[in-house]
Design an enzyme around this catalytic site. Structure first.
Site, PDB file in Angstrom:
ATOM      1  N   GLY B 188      -8.254   8.106  -4.182  1.00 43.15           N
ATOM      2  CA  GLY B 188      -7.363   7.914  -5.318  1.00 43.15           C
ATOM      3  C   GLY B 188      -6.207   7.004  -4.980  1.00 43.15           C
ATOM      4  O   GLY B 188      -6.352   6.071  -4.186  1.00 43.15           O
ATOM      5  N   ALA B 191       0.103   6.987  -4.066  1.00 45.85           N
ATOM      6  CA  ALA B 191       1.169   7.926  -4.425  1.00 45.85           C
ATOM      7  C   ALA B 191       0.703   9.369  -4.294  1.00 45.85           C
ATOM      8  O   ALA B 191       1.368  10.207  -3.691  1.00 45.85           O
ATOM      9  CB  ALA B 191       1.644   7.645  -5.851  1.00 45.85           C
ATOM     10  N   VAL B 192      -0.469   9.645  -4.849  1.00 36.92           N
ATOM     11  CA  VAL B 192      -0.980  11.015  -4.749  1.00 36.92           C
ATOM     12  C   VAL B 192      -1.454  11.296  -3.331  1.00 36.92           C
ATOM     13  O   VAL B 192      -1.371  12.429  -2.854  1.00 36.92           O
ATOM     14  CB  VAL B 192      -2.121  11.253  -5.771  1.00 36.92           C
ATOM     15  N   GLU B 210      -8.848   7.763   1.047  1.00 35.72           N
ATOM     16  CA  GLU B 210      -9.425   6.491   0.611  1.00 35.72           C
ATOM     17  C   GLU B 210      -8.569   6.026  -0.560  1.00 35.72           C
ATOM     18  O   GLU B 210      -8.727   6.523  -1.678  1.00 35.72           O
ATOM     19  CB  GLU B 210     -10.887   6.703   0.203  1.00 35.72           C
ATOM     20  N   CYS B 244     -11.823   0.121  -6.474  1.00 29.09           N
ATOM     21  CA  CYS B 244     -10.788   0.049  -5.440  1.00 29.09           C
ATOM     22  C   CYS B 244     -10.919  -1.211  -4.579  1.00 29.09           C
ATOM     23  O   CYS B 244      -9.947  -1.681  -4.007  1.00 29.09           O
ATOM     24  CB  CYS B 244     -10.830   1.291  -4.548  1.00 29.09           C
TER      25      CYS B 244
END
Lengths: 468, 489
Positions: B188, B191-192, B210, B244
């Site tokens: 993801g 930030a998370v 990742e 991504c």
């Protein structure tokens, strides 16, 4: 006196200049590090004696030679470690170059502990230098003489632009951790490890944690009690039990215990004489605080002291002590002992012992003594730990071919030898395609179709290249 | 007890029975997973169509094909991967067994992403199962249809206790992260990723992250610009740029900028027709929030291709932007959408500088005929991966590690790397209680003589390979001289 951030900025500039990348530079620094150890062996041994009353023998073996060994190993293998690793391909990528490149991470931080202040700081540093990084080392302030010596020597031998020593206690370390590093390597306790990890999370910095735990030692089946006692005593009381891989406690049957205790008593006398406090071959507890902690455990135990128990606060001395009739909820079973006290828990069956170890956190090492290979196999297959060693203690960590690290509460990541190089490298996948075979590529472009898809399945399957 | 706690507890109890240890049982689960992906192709494709408007072919190409490949590889190679790995010994351990023993970690948490809901959730699962772990699977709630299908159908194929699917949004994920895992695998945003790592810190749990970043794409003057643009167009607009490893932005010399624009424009037409909105193989933005986010990024730049949109459908046309600088809005965050900015730089030096001023991306793309130039980019930049003269396809080579560095992540997977990442590599030394005489040199009382011997024996590294070769050579010389003496007189 440069501030922490000035030092780090300097290192980052040095790294970005690319000076640490060429193999020649890394070799020179590693060779200089070797000279540093060789030239100053006596000072190192003296500093360790000052900090831990470490016997010269132990200092040489576990702090000097092991480091020299790792340096030799790194220098012999550096060229091959730095080579790109070519990998297998499928049909669609047959004509391409696919390889994995080991690249330095950047500026890395290594925080060392006090129990093997040279080894546990320099060994990771060797991996970091070999991998082409700039390195900040933070020796433990608890082993003050070694801290002083390293701070004095390092800038005399290694590039001042690329490697720095930062000193201080918890406050300075916390300030240091606020900075951004490309990897943090920490050896020490779980409590501090959490702080390190949380600080690392802010910058998405990868971490290696080398922690500890209660390393169990199971003794079952047919066993040569004398040989076992020799190895157990050596491993347990080396550095007065202050080793992350020391056998923490023993589990065995009553019969084994009754054979073991006299053997332990005899071996202790053979090793250290009748007045152990006078033997030059026994270390001391590192600080008054730890001495008090250990005496507290000994005072609270509900077990019976059958060997040792003598102590001397001024000398920070605790005799090698064996305690029997220790139960699972005893004071000695609460935390990692990290001292010269060996509890023996009497458990008749191997299965019950294994169950007990499963109720506890995963340790850094797991030991079993037995002449029966089926016993060894059973323990290996029904336990989890950083490392495993049968019929000896500690020595598995001296083999650079084996990865040294923990699992669960004993840490994650590993190092030694090639593993240290990998710990401080980024494995970058590189694929160099050609311009040809664009027609083959057309299979993947829209508009999509069933036919295109089935061709693609075939060319991208790993099996398809076996036809060629 | 919360739903999440229950799932984790059951997974742990099930793991502790030891049922994931035998390789046959892992292969059995992997075969079931393969059956799931092949038998439920239609269900999966329908869900992805509803989530991302991806065509059935698109789903197979970009989601399930990869998963099938990974499963088949794992089944084929598992015995090899899981076998004890012997390592070199020292002189003193010559008669001992020294090896690394791959072991399961325990209970792994896999948090999936919404852009390739099946690929990025199931591929890590393959590694987790192969390594003998239990795994709690948390699909992204943003791709709600895929999450629902996963929750309903996966338990019909995989062991319900060992591999539970736990759905939910942010509060449910936070509750999950409060539980104790032996490894957390997160795909993801950066930030998370930080929040996941912080939560993991409480239990000293290792993580694989990742993440993403802005993957630059440098087009050298000296290259086949037509082919380059075809490959870049494909790589960019697959899944509407929500990849991504999509080429985030292009860097090229001003002299080829117009040509690049034209070529990309032509490719867009060729791939997605004049009206991508009605074309089956062009997708949609996942939701209104991201639609608005991406539309806002165009501000300040000039649209040269596309630019049209339809909020009701979350449709954004394949778009190319010019007059973009490092300070433009579109350069402030990972685009994750079908906008391709072209930034002009005068040569590879400036391109390298531009790239190095920014966070390390998941991949760097470089298009050039000049191998020396490509080597320079490799040597002077850092990224998860580097791909020359194409886009995305490094993802399909299972023997290459797939992962980031710096802000783009830590750890890697695919093929054997997935197995290794989710295993504990346990060092093993199996000694006997014999040869005690040799050991005695390390025991106290310590003498100078003992120290000398110990220093020689205990720690000297012997190059066994060299020793063996020398012995073989000596043998050969012996035999050769014997033959010469005896027969060739």
């Amino acid at each position: 006196m440069e501030s922490q951030s000035q030092v780090l900025e300097g290192l980052r500039t040095a790294f970005e200049s690319g000076v640490t990348i060429p193999e020649k530079f890394r070799r020179t620094q590693l060779t200089n590090l070797m000279s540093m150890i060789k030239d100053n062996e006596e000072q190192i041994v003296n500093a360790l004696h000052k900090d831990l009353t470490k016997p010269k023998f132990e200092a040489i073996l576990s702090e000097v030679d092991i480091v020299m060994n790792e340096l030799h190993y790194a220098l012999s293998n550096l060229t091959s470690w730095m080579q790109p690793e070519y990998v297998s391909k499928n049909l669609a990528t047959k004509l391409d170059d696919c390889f994995v490149r080991r690249e330095p991470l950047g500026v890395v931080l290594i925080i060392g502990p006090w129990n093997y202040p040279m080894q546990l700081l320099i060994l990771p540093m060797i991996g970091a230098i070999a991998a082409g990084n700039c390195v900040v080392i933070k020796p433990s302030e608890v082993s003050a003489a070694t801290d002083n010596l390293i701070t004095e020597l390092m800038p005399k031998y290694l590039s001042k632009d690329c490697y720095a020593v930062v000193r201080g206690g918890p406050k300075e370390t916390q300030a240091l951790l606020k900075n951004r590093f490309d990897h943090i390597f920490y050896t020490g306790s779980q409590a501090v490890a959490r702080v390190v990890l949380q600080a690392a999370a802010v910058h998405l910095t990868p971490v290696t944690l080398e922690l500890g735990g209660k390393c169990p030692c199971l003794i079952y089946g047919r066993v040569n009690a004398t040989a076992a006692a020799h190895r157990l005593v050596w491993a347990k009381f080396f550095n007065a039990g202050q080793s992350c891989v020391a056998p923490d406690y023993v589990l065995c049957s009553k019969a084994t215990r009754d054979a073991l205790v006299p053997a332990l008593r005899q071996v202790l006398e053979d090793f250290y004489g009748s007045d152990i406090q006078k033997s030059p071959d026994m270390s001391r507890i590192v600080t008054a605080k730890h001495w008090t902690r250990l005496m507290g455990l000994l005072n609270r135990t509900k077990g019976k002291v059958v060997v040792g128990g003598e102590h001397d606060e001024k000398d920070r001395y605790i005799a090698p002590t064996v305690v029997v009739d220790v139960a699972e909820d005893d004071a000695l079973m609460e935390e990692e002992i990290f001292g010269p006290i060996l509890p023996i828990l009497t458990i008749e069956s191997l299965e019950e012992s294994i169950k007990l170890t499963k109720r506890k956190e995963k340790p850094l090492a797991f030991y079993v003594f037995s002449d029966e290979s089926s016993v060894v196999k059973k323990v290996l297959e029904n336990s989890s730990s950083g490392g495993f060693c049968s019929n000896d203690g500690i020595v598995h960590m001296a083999l650079p071919g084996l990865p040294f690290g923990g699992v669960g509460n004993s840490g994650f990541g590993h190092y030694h030898g090639h593993w240290g190089f990998e710990a401080f490298s980024h494995r970058r996948a590189v694929m160099l395609r050609g311009w040809a075979l664009e027609k083959l590529n057309a299979l993947r472009y829209p508009p999509y179709s069933d036919e295109k898809l089935s061709w693609l399945r075939w060319t991208t399957s790993p099996k398809s290249c076996s036809i060629m | 007890m919360s739903r999440q706690q229950l799932a984790v507890q059951r997974a742990r109890k099930s793991f502790q029975t030891g049922k994931t240890k035998p390789l046959e049982s892992r292969i059995h689960q992997l075969r079931n997973l393969l059956r799931f992906v092949t038998e439920r192709r239609k269900d999966i494709a329908e869900a992805v169509k509803k989530d991302l408007s991806k065509s059935e072919h698109g789903t197979e190409l970009f989601e399930t094909l990869g998963v099938e490949g990974e499963i088949k590889l794992a089944i084929e190679k598992l015995a090899e991967w899981a076998a004890p790995r012997p390592v070199e010994k020292s002189l003193l351990t010559i008669s001992d067994e020294v090896f690394v023993h791959p072991e399961p970690l325990g209970v792994v948490l896999i948090i999936g992403a919404w852009n390739y809901p099946w690929a990025v959730t199931l591929q890590p699962l393959v590694g987790a199962i192969a390594a003998g772990n239990a795994a709690v699977i948390k699909p992204s709630e943003v791709c709600c249809h895929s999450a629902k299908v996963m929750e309903e159908l996966l338990p019909q194929y995989l062991d319900k206790d060992l591999y539970p699917v736990v759905t939910g949004g942010v509060p449910e994920t936070q509750e999950l992260l409060r539980q104790r895992f032996d490894h957390i695998f997160y795909t993801g945003s950066s930030a998370v990723g930080k929040l996941v790592m912080e939560a993991a810190a409480r239990n000293l749990t290792p993580v694989t992250l990742e993440l993403g970043g802005k993957s630059p794409c440098y087009i050298d003057k000296n290259c086949d610009i037509t082919v380059a643009c075809r490959r870049i167009t494909w790589g960019k607009f697959v899944n509407c740029g929500q990849t991504c490893i999509a080429p985030d932005y292009v860097l090229c010399d001003p002299s080829i900028q117009n040509r690049v624009q034209e070529e990309i424009k032509n490719c867009i037409k060729e791939f997605y027709t004049d009206d991508p909105k009605t074309f089956e193989d062009y997708g949609r933005i996942i939701n209104k929030r991201h639609f608005k986010r991406i539309m806002a990024l165009m501000e300040g730049s000039t649209v040269v291709v596309g630019g049209d949109s339809d909020e009701s459908q979350c449709y954004i046309a394949p778009t190319v932007l010019k007059n973009v600088t490092g300070e433009s809005k579109v350069m402030k965050e990972e685009i994750f959408g079908p906008l391709l900015p072209i930034i002009t730089v005068s040569g590879v030096d400036e391109a390298i500088q531009f790239i190095n001023e920014r966070e390390k991306p998941l991949v760097i793309y470089v298009f050039s005929n000049d191998n020396k130039l490509i080597k320079r980019v490799i040597a002077e930049t850092s990224s998860g991966a580097l791909l020359a003269n194409d886009c995305l396809v490094h993802f399909t080579v299972s023997s290459l590690p797939f992962g980031g560095v710096g802000n783009s992540g830590m750890g890697c997977y695919h093929g054997r790397y997935g197995f290794d990442q989710l295993s504990h590599m346990r060092s093993c030394l199996i000694k006997q209680l014999k040869m005690e005489g040799v050991n005695s040199m390390r025991y106290p009382p310590h003498t100078a003589k003992k120290l000398g011997w110990a220093r020689f024996f205990l720690l000297k590294q012997i190059n066994l390979g060299r020793l063996r070769r020398m012995m073989l050579l000596a043998m050969f010389v012996g035999v050769a001289s014997f033959v010469v003496q005896r027969f060739l007189r």
